[in-house]
Design a protein around this motif. Structure first.
Motif, short mmCIF file in Angstrom:
data_model
loop_
_atom_site.label_atom_id
_atom_site.label_comp_id
_atom_site.label_asym_id
_atom_site.label_seq_id
_atom_site.Cartn_x
_atom_site.Cartn_y
_atom_site.Cartn_z
N ALA A 150 -36.68 -22.01 22.77
CA ALA A 150 -37.12 -20.66 23.12
C ALA A 150 -35.95 -19.79 23.52
CB ALA A 150 -38.14 -20.73 24.26
N ARG A 151 -35.00 -20.36 24.29
CA ARG A 151 -33.81 -19.59 24.68
C ARG A 151 -32.97 -19.24 23.47
NH1 ARG A 151 -33.40 -22.67 29.31
NH2 ARG A 151 -32.00 -24.13 28.28
N GLN A 152 -32.86 -20.18 22.52
CA GLN A 152 -32.06 -19.91 21.33
C GLN A 152 -32.66 -18.76 20.52
OE1 GLN A 152 -32.18 -22.70 18.04
NE2 GLN A 152 -29.95 -22.66 17.89
N ARG A 153 -33.99 -18.71 20.44
CA ARG A 153 -34.63 -17.64 19.70
C ARG A 153 -34.40 -16.29 20.36
NH1 ARG A 153 -38.71 -21.65 18.94
NH2 ARG A 153 -39.81 -20.92 20.80
N GLN A 154 -34.29 -16.30 21.69
CA GLN A 154 -34.09 -15.04 22.42
C GLN A 154 -32.65 -14.57 22.40
OE1 GLN A 154 -35.55 -15.96 26.32
NE2 GLN A 154 -37.67 -16.13 25.66
N THR A 155 -31.71 -15.46 22.09
CA THR A 155 -30.29 -15.12 22.09
C THR A 155 -29.88 -14.65 20.70
OG1 THR A 155 -29.86 -16.81 23.76
CG2 THR A 155 -27.95 -15.95 22.54
N PRO A 156 -29.40 -13.40 20.56
CA PRO A 156 -28.98 -12.93 19.24
C PRO A 156 -27.82 -13.74 18.71
CG PRO A 156 -28.29 -11.39 20.95
CD PRO A 156 -29.19 -12.41 21.61
N ALA A 157 -27.87 -14.07 17.45
CA ALA A 157 -26.80 -14.85 16.82
C ALA A 157 -25.54 -14.02 16.70
CB ALA A 157 -27.25 -15.34 15.45
N VAL A 158 -24.40 -14.64 16.99
CA VAL A 158 -23.10 -13.97 16.88
C VAL A 158 -22.40 -14.52 15.65
CG1 VAL A 158 -20.89 -13.52 17.97
CG2 VAL A 158 -22.96 -13.66 19.37
N GLU A 159 -22.19 -13.67 14.69
CA GLU A 159 -21.54 -14.12 13.46
C GLU A 159 -20.04 -14.24 13.67
OE1 GLU A 159 -22.49 -11.63 10.22
OE2 GLU A 159 -24.66 -11.96 10.36
N ALA A 160 -19.50 -15.38 13.26
CA ALA A 160 -18.06 -15.59 13.36
C ALA A 160 -17.34 -14.71 12.35
CB ALA A 160 -17.73 -17.06 13.09
N LYS A 161 -16.31 -14.06 12.82
CA LYS A 161 -15.57 -13.17 11.93
C LYS A 161 -14.63 -13.99 11.06
CE LYS A 161 -12.82 -8.97 11.99
NZ LYS A 161 -12.18 -7.95 12.82
N PRO A 162 -14.75 -13.86 9.75
CA PRO A 162 -13.89 -14.66 8.87
C PRO A 162 -12.44 -14.23 8.97
CG PRO A 162 -15.11 -13.03 7.61
CD PRO A 162 -15.62 -12.95 9.00
N ARG A 163 -11.56 -15.20 8.78
CA ARG A 163 -10.14 -14.88 8.76
C ARG A 163 -9.80 -14.15 7.47
NH1 ARG A 163 -6.31 -18.13 11.86
NH2 ARG A 163 -4.95 -18.10 10.08
N GLY A 164 -9.23 -12.96 7.63
CA GLY A 164 -8.88 -12.17 6.45
C GLY A 164 -7.40 -12.23 6.15
N GLY A 165 -6.64 -12.93 6.99
CA GLY A 165 -5.22 -13.06 6.76
C GLY A 165 -4.42 -11.87 7.27
N VAL A 166 -3.17 -11.83 6.85
CA VAL A 166 -2.22 -10.80 7.29
C VAL A 166 -1.90 -9.89 6.11
CG1 VAL A 166 0.06 -10.38 8.28
CG2 VAL A 166 -1.22 -12.44 8.91
N VAL A 167 -1.97 -8.59 6.37
CA VAL A 167 -1.54 -7.60 5.38
C VAL A 167 -0.44 -6.76 6.02
CG1 VAL A 167 -2.16 -5.64 3.94
CG2 VAL A 167 -3.80 -7.52 4.28
N ILE A 168 0.76 -6.87 5.49
CA ILE A 168 1.88 -6.07 5.97
C ILE A 168 2.03 -4.90 5.01
CG2 ILE A 168 4.33 -6.07 6.57
CD1 ILE A 168 4.09 -9.14 6.89
N ASP A 169 1.56 -3.76 5.44
CA ASP A 169 1.51 -2.57 4.59
C ASP A 169 2.74 -1.70 4.89
OD1 ASP A 169 0.94 -0.38 3.08
OD2 ASP A 169 -1.13 -0.16 3.78
N ILE A 170 3.79 -1.94 4.14
CA ILE A 170 5.04 -1.21 4.37
C ILE A 170 4.90 0.26 3.98
CG2 ILE A 170 7.46 -1.03 3.62
CD1 ILE A 170 7.50 -4.07 3.49
N SER A 171 4.11 0.53 2.95
CA SER A 171 3.96 1.91 2.49
C SER A 171 3.30 2.78 3.54
CB SER A 171 3.14 1.94 1.19
OG SER A 171 1.84 1.42 1.41
N ARG A 172 2.40 2.21 4.35
CA ARG A 172 1.70 2.98 5.39
C ARG A 172 2.18 2.63 6.80
NH1 ARG A 172 -4.63 3.19 3.43
NH2 ARG A 172 -4.24 4.01 1.34
N LYS A 173 3.14 1.77 6.91
CA LYS A 173 3.69 1.38 8.21
C LYS A 173 2.60 0.84 9.13
CE LYS A 173 7.96 2.88 7.56
NZ LYS A 173 9.14 2.00 7.56
N ARG A 174 1.88 -0.13 8.64
CA ARG A 174 0.82 -0.72 9.47
C ARG A 174 0.69 -2.21 9.16
NH1 ARG A 174 -5.08 1.00 7.00
NH2 ARG A 174 -4.71 0.26 4.86
#
Length: 246
Positions: A123-147
């Motif tokens: 019952a407690r599990q049903r009342q607790t909203p599920a938290v989706e794990a954020k997938p690893r998207g890796g690293v993007v080194i954007d030199i053109s936009r300096k970010r």
């Protein structure tokens, strides 16, 4: 999660660590309201006209804790069953071990109660909203936009921190000593020109913001720093080639 039943002390369990809990739960089966000896403990908060037919005992000990005590989980279960039958020879017992994936989070009490289909835990599990794990998207080194993007989010790098990272990235595969970083990234007119030791501080700050990907900036002991590209690292260079290559 799953269950493993216990028949003998030599029962072999799955390699996934079994997790259970030490806690006696109030019986879900109500008890008779007939008069009993006042010296005997009584169950509370049960409706009239019913009787207790058994109880559930959760024991919180995983395979590692049992091994440290010189036992196996099967042996502990069997000894508890023998204790019950010794106290009440006519008692019927059934034992189950709650299994969970390796590294499963949460408290033992919650993991085991869910595995054993405890109504209150479900019952407690049903009342607790599920938290989706954020997938690893890796690293993007954007030199053109300096970010710098980490798993899809923009990392809060300062201008100088990004310049430091970019300098290493554009010279991928080459170890850059501290003196070169100072002479290349700090001009004579800057308010503060670091020495070789403070370069280490700048690198530590950069790594702290890289988080789980901090090892893309590698320390070469006694020499300096090098950028190491991983499979989950991508570089957006636009039209800026590495200055070390023609």
């Amino acid at each position: 999660m799953s269950l493993a039943t216990i028949d003998r002390p030599t029962t072999s369990f799955t390699s996934s660590p079994a997790r259970s809990l030490v806690a006696t739960e109030q019986l879900s089966s109500p008890v008779s309201t007939q008069a009993t000896d006042s010296a005997q403990p009584r169950l509370r908060a049960v409706p009239a006209g019913t009787e207790a037919r058994g109880f559930v005992l959760y024991v919180g000990v995983d395979e590692l804790k049992a091994e440290l005590a010189g036992l196996e989980l099967g042996q502990i279960v069997e000894q508890l069953k023998h204790l019950v039958t010794g106290l009440v020879p006519s008692a019927e017992t059934y034992a189950a071990v709650a299994l969970a994936p390796q590294g499963a989070g949460g408290r033992d009490v919650d993991v085991v109660r869910l595995a054993l289909q405890d109504p209150a835990a479900l019952a407690r599990q049903r009342q607790t909203p599920a938290v989706e794990a954020k997938p690893r998207g890796g690293v993007v080194i954007d030199i053109s936009r300096k970010r710098l993007l980490l798993d899809g989010d923009t990392a809060p790098l300062t201008y100088k921190e990004f310049e430091l990272l970019q300098y290493l990235v554009l010279r991928e595969g080459r170890t850059i000593d501290r003196a070169e970083l100072i002479s290349s990234l700090w001009a004579a007119g800057d308010d503060e020109i670091p020495n070789e030791r403070t370069i280490d501080v700048h690198v530590r700050r950069l790594r702290s913001k890289l988080g789980a990907y901090e090892d893309i900036v590698r320390t070469v002991r006694g020499v300096g720093y090098r950028f190491d590209r991983h499979a989950d690292v991508s570089i957006r260079q636009a039209t800026t080639p590495s200055p070390d290559f023609i």
